[in-house]
Each structure stands twice: as C-alpha cells, then as structure tokens.
Design a protein around this motif. Structure first.
Motif, PDB file in Angstrom:
ATOM      1  N   THR B 173       0.834  -1.203   0.000  1.00 28.23           N
ATOM      2  CA  THR B 173       0.000   0.000   0.000  1.00 28.23           C
ATOM      3  C   THR B 173       0.873   1.258   0.000  1.00 28.23           C
ATOM      4  O   THR B 173       0.702   2.149  -0.834  1.00 28.23           O
ATOM      5  CB  THR B 173      -0.921   0.002   1.239  1.00 28.23           C
ATOM      6  N   GLN B 174       1.845   1.302   0.915  1.00 33.16           N
ATOM      7  CA  GLN B 174       2.741   2.463   0.981  1.00 33.16           C
ATOM      8  C   GLN B 174       3.492   2.641  -0.338  1.00 33.16           C
ATOM      9  O   GLN B 174       3.680   3.757  -0.818  1.00 33.16           O
ATOM     10  CB  GLN B 174       3.734   2.307   2.137  1.00 33.16           C
ATOM     11  N   ASP B 175       3.915   1.525  -0.888  1.00 30.00           N
ATOM     12  CA  ASP B 175       4.614   1.492  -2.165  1.00 30.00           C
ATOM     13  C   ASP B 175       3.821   2.211  -3.262  1.00 30.00           C
ATOM     14  O   ASP B 175       4.342   3.065  -3.988  1.00 30.00           O
ATOM     15  CB  ASP B 175       4.754   0.003  -2.512  1.00 30.00           C
ATOM     16  N   ILE B 176       2.541   1.853  -3.359  1.00 34.25           N
ATOM     17  CA  ILE B 176       1.683   2.417  -4.407  1.00 34.25           C
ATOM     18  C   ILE B 176       1.414   3.897  -4.150  1.00 34.25           C
ATOM     19  O   ILE B 176       1.464   4.724  -5.073  1.00 34.25           O
ATOM     20  CB  ILE B 176       0.349   1.626  -4.485  1.00 34.25           C
ATOM     21  N   ILE B 177       1.161   4.237  -2.890  1.00 38.04           N
ATOM     22  CA  ILE B 177       0.884   5.636  -2.570  1.00 38.04           C
ATOM     23  C   ILE B 177       2.111   6.507  -2.865  1.00 38.04           C
ATOM     24  O   ILE B 177       2.007   7.600  -3.428  1.00 38.04           O
ATOM     25  CB  ILE B 177       0.457   5.784  -1.089  1.00 38.04           C
ATOM     26  N   LYS B 178       3.291   5.982  -2.530  1.00 36.52           N
ATOM     27  CA  LYS B 178       4.522   6.721  -2.832  1.00 36.52           C
ATOM     28  C   LYS B 178       4.660   6.942  -4.339  1.00 36.52           C
ATOM     29  O   LYS B 178       5.029   8.016  -4.793  1.00 36.52           O
ATOM     30  CB  LYS B 178       5.747   5.938  -2.322  1.00 36.52           C
ATOM     31  N   LEU B 179       4.327   5.894  -5.081  1.00 29.27           N
ATOM     32  CA  LEU B 179       4.407   5.999  -6.543  1.00 29.27           C
ATOM     33  C   LEU B 179       3.458   7.085  -7.058  1.00 29.27           C
ATOM     34  O   LEU B 179       3.829   7.899  -7.910  1.00 29.27           O
ATOM     35  CB  LEU B 179       4.080   4.647  -7.175  1.00 29.27           C
ATOM     36  N   ILE B 200      -4.263   8.096   4.249  1.00 28.50           N
ATOM     37  CA  ILE B 200      -4.586   9.514   4.259  1.00 28.50           C
ATOM     38  C   ILE B 200      -3.741  10.264   5.291  1.00 28.50           C
ATOM     39  O   ILE B 200      -3.165  11.321   5.007  1.00 28.50           O
ATOM     40  CB  ILE B 200      -6.082   9.699   4.596  1.00 28.50           C
ATOM     41  N   ASN B 201      -3.654   9.677   6.466  1.00 34.89           N
ATOM     42  CA  ASN B 201      -2.965  10.382   7.540  1.00 34.89           C
ATOM     43  C   ASN B 201      -1.486  10.586   7.257  1.00 34.89           C
ATOM     44  O   ASN B 201      -0.903  11.588   7.641  1.00 34.89           O
ATOM     45  CB  ASN B 201      -3.161   9.629   8.855  1.00 34.89           C
ATOM     46  N   ARG B 202      -0.848   9.655   6.545  1.00 39.22           N
ATOM     47  CA  ARG B 202       0.566   9.814   6.234  1.00 39.22           C
ATOM     48  C   ARG B 202       0.822  10.795   5.108  1.00 39.22           C
ATOM     49  O   ARG B 202       1.881  11.379   5.027  1.00 39.22           O
ATOM     50  CB  ARG B 202       1.131   8.458   5.783  1.00 39.22           C
ATOM     51  N   LEU B 203      -0.196  10.908   4.241  1.00 41.41           N
ATOM     52  CA  LEU B 203       0.011  11.660   3.005  1.00 41.41           C
ATOM     53  C   LEU B 203       0.162  13.159   3.267  1.00 41.41           C
ATOM     54  O   LEU B 203       1.013  13.828   2.683  1.00 41.41           O
ATOM     55  CB  LEU B 203      -1.179  11.396   2.075  1.00 41.41           C
ATOM     56  N   GLY B 204      -0.689  13.690   4.125  1.00 42.32           N
ATOM     57  CA  GLY B 204      -0.638  15.116   4.409  1.00 42.32           C
ATOM     58  C   GLY B 204      -0.995  15.973   3.216  1.00 42.32           C
ATOM     59  O   GLY B 204      -0.383  17.000   2.957  1.00 42.32           O
ATOM     60  N   LYS B 205      -1.987  15.534   2.434  1.00 40.38           N
ATOM     61  CA  LYS B 205      -2.438  16.342   1.286  1.00 40.38           C
ATOM     62  C   LYS B 205      -3.911  16.676   1.470  1.00 40.38           C
ATOM     63  O   LYS B 205      -4.535  16.282   2.464  1.00 40.38           O
ATOM     64  CB  LYS B 205      -2.264  15.544  -0.008  1.00 40.38           C
TER      65      LYS B 205
END
Ligand SMILES: Nc1ncnc2c1ncn2[C@@H]1O[C@H](COP(=O)(O)OP(=O)(O)O)[C@@H](O)[C@H]1O
Ligand SMILES: [Mg+2]
Lengths: 301, 226
Positions: B173-179, B200-205
């Motif tokens: 999941t983190q992999d894809i979000i980073k991409l 969502i919470n990690r993204l900060g957007k």
C-alpha cells in the motif's frame, strides 16, 4: 490501416497460442463439425458411384436365334445405335458368352459337368443394350420386336423390369436422404461449434470490458476474436484432413467388399483438393462468423 | 481544472449517490476522496469519466461541461484521464509490457514510439525486470504498478485511482501511494479515492470527505476523520 491489421492479427494469434484450454476445446469441436461435413461429402461420392454402377448394370439382353448370322446381328446393332435413347450396344458372340460363362462358374463342378454332357456350345449370341434413361427400355424393346422379331429368341427385359423400376425409386431415395442428412447434421455441427465459441468468448467478457476501458475501438476488440476463429478453422481443417487419410484407408477394404469397384481411399485422394477446400471453407467461415456474432453482444459502447 | 457544480446523481427514485456536491481540483493537485463504503466515491469518479451523466448540476473539465462533449469525442476525452482500479483490470493473457503497450497500440501509435514510451514508464514504476511476466506471475503490488504504468502511458492530465490499495497489504500500500505521489510530483493531477485511514494520515495532502453523497469536509493537509 495496415499497422492496425497487423496488430489485430498478432493479438488474435497470441490469444490462440496462449489460451491453450479454450483453443484446444474449440479446435476439437470444429474438427467434429468439419469431419461430419467431410463424411457427408464422401457419402455423397459413394452414393453417386453406387447409383451409376447400378444404373449401368441394368441393360437389355437380346438373344438371337441360333440360325441368325453374325452379319445380321451386327446390322441390328447398327440400327440400334442410331436410336436417340440408346447409350451403347455390346455384341457378345456365342464363343464369348461361353468364355464368360466358364469364367463365372469356374469352381462349380456340377455345372461344368452338365455343360460337358451337352457337348456343343448351348449359349446364344446376344446384344447388350444400355439406354441413357431406364424409362426408355420399353421403347427399345418395342422397336426390337417390331423390326427384328423374327431373329430374336428372347429379350431379357421383362425379368428385369421390376429391378429397373425399383432402381428409379432407390436412386431418388438415396439422393433425398443424403441431402436431408447433410442438412440436419450440418445444422447440428454448426450449432455445436457456434455454441462452443460463444462460451469461450463469454468467459472473456471481463477482458472485453477492460479493452473498452483503455480505449480500444470495436474493431480492435472484435478483430482478434475473428482472427482467432479463422486460425481455429484452419488448424481444425488440417487436423480433419489428416484424420481422414487413415480413416478412409482403413475403410477402403471392407467397403470395397460391399461395393465392388469402389475404393473410398482413392476417391478421397483424387478429390483431396476439393475436400480440403471444403474443410477450410467450413472451418474458416464457421470460426469467423461464430466469433463475430458472439463478441458482438459485448461491444455496446 | 476539474469542477463539480452542485452535482447530484440519483439512482432509481430516491437513492442519492451524490447529493449537491461542489468543489474544484486545480492542476497539479493531489486530492484524496475519503468516506465509508457507499459514501459515493466511485459514483463521483464515474461522473468525472462521463460513464454516468449527473441527474442535476454539472461537471466541468477545463471549463467545458463534459455532458456537452459529442459522443464521438468521448474516447479522446477519456484519454486525458488515466484510471486505476482496486482489481487492477489487467488483460490476463498479456505480459506486463504488452498490457501497457496495448493502450498505445489501439491508439495507432508507431512501433518505435511504443517501445520507447513503454520502457520509460515501466522504469518509472520500477518494473523493467518484470516486463515479460504475465499478471498471474506478479504480486498484487506489482499488478497495481502495471496498472498505473498503463494509466500513465498516454500522458494524461489526471490520474484517477479508485481504492487502488484495497487488495494490498500495508507494505505494498505504501509502495503504491509513494508511486502516486512521485507521479504527482512530476506534474500530473491525482485524485485518489480510498477508505484507508493510514494512507490519508501519512500523506498530508488535501482531503475531501464524503458521507451519504454529501461533502462534509474539505481540508488542505487533511486527516481521516469520520
Ligand atoms: N448503478 C447503481 N444503481 C443503483 N445504485 C447505485 C449504483 N451505483 C451506486 N449506487 C449506490 O450509490 C451509493 C454510492 O455508491 P458508491 O459510489 O459505489 O460508493 P463508494 O464507492 O464510496 O463505496 C451506494 O448507496 C450505492 O448502492
Ligand atoms: Mg467504491
């Protein structure tokens, strides 16, 4: 346009090669359909042979009195040949008749012994007449009796009349049956092949959805399936052809015993191009049309 | 660039999947749509892709009402939006490379361009060495990266991802979000629908929260709160 065609062909070829399970299944069903059609072609060929051989086997044998000279008989023959209804006339002399008789009864001691007892040749000279049409036999025999009644011992036709009449019925019977058989089995074969292809495409409907999603036009979706259908048809035609070589070879012996003078293997070989063409046509058209129709349902935009 | 103006979508007589929604997404933004399952996220994205027409209100793309696009131009319009789904939607009989190349092939691109672009985008999603693998030989995360590569191949203005991590473990999941963040960093607008709190919470957007078809919160640097 050309690139598009090339890509569609490649996609179709790839699906055929990669989707082994469905390729094998559709080819298998198609082989059955094509084999049925091939079988029917061979059946028609055999029936045609039987009909012509039966027809040519029936003739009018006119036996001449022992007192008639050969020249007179040949004159009668010349008169007969002039008739429109007559196909050919064969003269069989006394000696030839005996020769044939001996040949036919080679092993039969009783007959040979009684022939020897007679001493001289008891057989008569004859003319064997074949007409174009079995219905004109009566005309020919009437002509013979009117013009040459005095020379003739007997006309061997009356005995055969029922055979000739039955043959007329049989001939058209075989033809009607053959055509009906062809139509019914053909429809069954087409429906089975069509249904198999339809099922194969049904299982890829989600893929079709994805293709639409990424912007493939209808031709890009339908084309590869049609190409795949064509490949299935070609492969199935080749397999069917290869199957019929040993099959007809194996059948030719027993069948020749049944229908003398007819070798199904050589009939197959001498018609191999026409048969393969028909097999290809059936396979390709069936594969193509089934695919095109089956995929159409999933193409709504 | 994208504007929903008082948009509603009502199914049947009175199931309002989307209820008078208005918001705008600017070029280059990374927007997350969050909400429980059934909140209307997928419907909102389908309206944007014009797979559905709104019952009332408008959806504008570059100031054009997309309902007015003639049907012949809809494929062109959709090519401006790359889509990524929870279930990947790859073609199972094609390799990773072929899945990506397929999009360009059906668009009629030239062979040389296809080779170059596909290699480039596979490098971006770090799948070069998996190029010849079929989907069933790839992990879930790898499949989703192929799907993202495919969505990127025609250089869309927007990437729309509907629960892209729904089938993945936390690591992938983190992999894809980073991409997706990387792609956003290269200038592509990203709209991500998810109900995954950690993401969502990690993204900060920016986060737009939907509930029962309504926008109940719209915050820059948002958190997942329901
Ligand atoms: N095609 C449809 N027909 C009827 N109701 C639908 C349809 N699509 C979605 N809905 C309803 O609209 C609401 C929102 O669905 P959806 O947009 O899929 O939510 P989410 O993606 O947030 O889980 C749900 O109540 C769903 O049942
Ligand atoms: Mg959804």
């Amino acid at each position: 346009m050309f690139t598009e065609f090339k890509r569609i062909s490649r996609f179709g070829y790839q699906s055929f090669m990669r989707d082994r399970g469905s390729s094998v299944a559709t080819v298998f069903v198609m082989v059955i359909a094509i084999s049925l059609v091939t079988f029917l072609m061979l059946f028609q060929g055999t029936a045609a042979f039987v009909i012509t051989s039966l027809e040519s086997r029936v003739d009018i044998s006119t036996y001449f009195l022992d007192t008639v000279f050969e020249e007179e008989i040949l004159q009668v023959r010349d008169e007969l040949v002039k008739l429109d209804d007559v196909r050919d006339v064969q003269y069989i002399s006394k000696d030839k008749a005996l020769e044939k008789f001996l040949e036919e009864h080679k092993g039969d001691e009783v007959i040979l012994a009684s022939l020897e007892a007679v001493g001289s040749n008891p057989l008569l000279s004859s003319l064997n007449i074949r007409t174009w049409d079995s219905s004109s036999y009566l005309k020919v025999t009437d002509f013979l009796e009117e013009s040459f009644g005095g020379l003739i011992s007997k006309v061997d036709f009356e005995e055969r009349e029922p055979v000739i009449q039955r043959l007329d019925g049989l001939t058209s019977g075989i033809q009607t049956f053959g055509i009906l058989f062809t139509i019914i089995l053909g429809i069954v074969a087409v429906l089975v092949a069509f249904n198999t292809i339809r099922l194969a495409i049904y299982s890829t409907r989600e893929e079709i959805e994805v293709m639409r999603l990424v912007g493939a036009s209808n031709w890009f979706i339908r084309g590869p399936f049609v190409v795949q259908g064509v490949i299935v048809g070609i492969v199935a035609a080749i397999i069917s052809l290869l199957l019929f070589i040993p099959a007809t070879l194996f059948l030719s012996g027993p069948l020749e015993n049944l229908i003398s003078g007819f070798n199904i293997f050589s009939y197959f070989l001498s018609n191999i191009f026409v048969i393969f063409l028909a097999q290809l046509l059936v396979g390709v058209i069936l594969g193509m049309i089934s695919s095109a129709i089956a995929v159409k349902r999933y193409l709504k935009v | 660039m994208i504007r929903f103006e008082n948009t509603s979508k009502i199914y049947g007589k009175d199931t309002a999947a989307i209820d008078r929604v208005s918001f705008e997404v600017k070029k280059g933004e990374f927007v997350s749509l969050v909400g429980k399952s059934g909140a209307g996220k997928t419907t909102l994205l389908r309206l944007l892709l014009r797979e559905e027409d709104p019952t009332s209100g408008k959806v504008l793309f570059d100031d054009q009402d997309i309902a007015e696009i003639p049907s012949g131009f809809i494929p062109d319009f959709r090519r401006r939006i790359g889509t990524v789904f929870q279930d990947y939607k790859l073609l199972p009989m094609k390799t990773a490379y072929e899945n990506v190349a397929y999009v360009m092939e059906v668009m009629g691109a030239r062979g040389g361009d296809i080779d170059r672009d596909v290699s480039e985008v596979l490098k971006l999603v770090e799948l070069m060495e998996r190029a010849e693998h079929f989907p069933n030989q790839l992990s879930g995360g790898e499949k989703q990266r192929v799907a993202i590569a495919r969505a990127l191949i025609h250089r869309p203005d927007v990437i729309v991802a509907d629960e892209p991590t729904g089938n993945l473990d936390p690591y992938h999941t983190q992999d894809i979000i980073k991409l997706l963040a990387t792609i956003n960093g290269l200038g592509t607008t990203v709209i991500l629908a998810t109900h995954d709190k950690d993401v969502i919470n990690r993204l900060g957007k920016r986060v737009i929260t939907l509930d029962d078809g309504k926008v109940i919160r719209d915050e820059e640097r948002g958190k997942f709160i329901l």
